[in-house]
Design a protein around this motif. Structure first.
Motif, PDB file in Angstrom:
ATOM      1  N   UNK A   6      32.561  19.350  20.265  1.00 21.97           N
ATOM      2  CA  UNK A   6      32.031  20.568  19.668  1.00 21.97           C
ATOM      3  C   UNK A   6      31.793  20.314  18.182  1.00 21.97           C
ATOM      4  N   UNK A   7      30.617  20.660  17.707  1.00 25.54           N
ATOM      5  CA  UNK A   7      30.272  20.455  16.310  1.00 25.54           C
ATOM      6  C   UNK A   7      31.122  21.356  15.417  1.00 25.54           C
ATOM      7  N   UNK A   8      31.623  20.783  14.343  1.00 24.90           N
ATOM      8  CA  UNK A   8      32.389  21.557  13.377  1.00 24.90           C
ATOM      9  C   UNK A   8      31.417  22.246  12.432  1.00 24.90           C
ATOM     10  N   UNK A   9      31.572  23.533  12.290  1.00 21.12           N
ATOM     11  CA  UNK A   9      30.769  24.286  11.341  1.00 21.12           C
ATOM     12  C   UNK A   9      31.708  25.136  10.506  1.00 21.12           C
ATOM     13  N   UNK A  10      31.293  25.436   9.313  1.00 16.44           N
ATOM     14  CA  UNK A  10      32.112  26.244   8.416  1.00 16.44           C
ATOM     15  C   UNK A  10      31.276  27.426   7.960  1.00 16.44           C
ATOM     16  N   UNK A  11      31.767  28.621   8.247  1.00 18.83           N
ATOM     17  CA  UNK A  11      31.071  29.844   7.849  1.00 18.83           C
ATOM     18  C   UNK A  11      31.301  30.085   6.361  1.00 18.83           C
ATOM     19  N   UNK A  38      22.078  19.201   1.885  1.00 14.08           N
ATOM     20  CA  UNK A  38      23.080  19.858   2.728  1.00 14.08           C
ATOM     21  C   UNK A  38      22.383  20.612   3.847  1.00 14.08           C
ATOM     22  N   UNK A  39      22.924  20.460   5.049  1.00 17.66           N
ATOM     23  CA  UNK A  39      22.337  21.115   6.230  1.00 17.66           C
ATOM     24  C   UNK A  39      23.112  22.390   6.543  1.00 17.66           C
ATOM     25  N   UNK A  40      22.387  23.499   6.536  1.00 19.01           N
ATOM     26  CA  UNK A  40      23.000  24.793   6.840  1.00 19.01           C
ATOM     27  C   UNK A  40      22.224  25.482   7.945  1.00 19.01           C
ATOM     28  N   UNK A  41      22.900  26.407   8.577  1.00 19.31           N
ATOM     29  CA  UNK A  41      22.280  27.290   9.567  1.00 19.31           C
ATOM     30  C   UNK A  41      22.364  28.693   8.988  1.00 19.31           C
ATOM     31  N   UNK A  42      21.237  29.295   8.725  1.00 19.56           N
ATOM     32  CA  UNK A  42      21.210  30.638   8.161  1.00 19.56           C
ATOM     33  C   UNK A  42      21.630  31.647   9.220  1.00 19.56           C
ATOM     34  N   UNK A  43      22.499  32.576   8.843  1.00 21.07           N
ATOM     35  CA  UNK A  43      22.942  33.617   9.776  1.00 21.07           C
ATOM     36  C   UNK A  43      22.310  34.958   9.438  1.00 21.07           C
ATOM     37  N   UNK A  44      22.608  35.469   8.238  1.00 20.34           N
ATOM     38  CA  UNK A  44      21.970  36.732   7.868  1.00 20.34           C
ATOM     39  C   UNK A  44      22.273  37.128   6.439  1.00 20.34           C
ATOM     40  N   UNK A  70      29.692  19.255   5.457  1.00 22.60           N
ATOM     41  CA  UNK A  70      30.869  20.012   5.021  1.00 22.60           C
ATOM     42  C   UNK A  70      31.458  19.416   3.736  1.00 22.60           C
ATOM     43  N   UNK A  71      31.630  18.110   3.683  1.00 23.35           N
ATOM     44  CA  UNK A  71      32.214  17.467   2.500  1.00 23.35           C
ATOM     45  C   UNK A  71      31.306  17.631   1.280  1.00 23.35           C
TER      46      UNK A  71
END
Length: 129
Positions: A6-11, A38-44, A70-71
């Motif tokens: 499972x990919x680690x993601x940090x909110x 840096x790679x992010x996933x936009x939420x809202x 993350x680092x």
């Protein structure tokens, strides 16, 4: 049977930052990629409640930082004024968000922080139910 990792993601939350007029979440994704790699996933984008004399709430951006970044994000986070969602809960500031936002982004983190002993039961978000 092989289990997929499972990919680690940090909110994360970027408080007080509104997207430019006419731009959507892709703008924020591109901003982090182009300026920091840096790679992010936009939420809202969310607006907080008015609290302690503030007129109107502030606009915050909520996004996930992907595992490969993350680092790198940790090195720029303070400089740009961003916070981990866990920090918002530990500071007892998750009450500034409406219940839908709390349930979606902060409740699971709040449960972990309570379990770790870093948040008392009295400081748990009060839902309507």
């Amino acid at each position: 049977m092989k289990l997929m990792k499972q990919e680690e993601i940090v909110c994360c939350v970027w408080p007080g930052v509104a997207l430019p007029l006419g731009k959507n979440g892709n703008h924020l994704v591109d901003y982090f990629e182009q300026n920091y790699g840096i790679h992010v996933e936009y939420l809202e984008q969310v607006k907080t409640f008015s609290v302690r004399g503030m007129k109107g709430g502030r606009v915050d951006q909520i996004f996930n930082v992907k595992e490969d970044s993350v680092a790198d994000f940790a090195t720029i986070k303070t400089g740009i004024g961003a916070l981990y969602a866990k920090e918002i809960v530990q500071r007892k500031e998750h009450y500034k968000y409406n219940e839908r936002v709390y349930l979606r982004y902060f409740k699971q983190i709040e449960n972990e922080v309570v379990k770790e002993g870093d948040l008392s039961k009295e400081d748990v978000y009060q839902t309507r139910f």
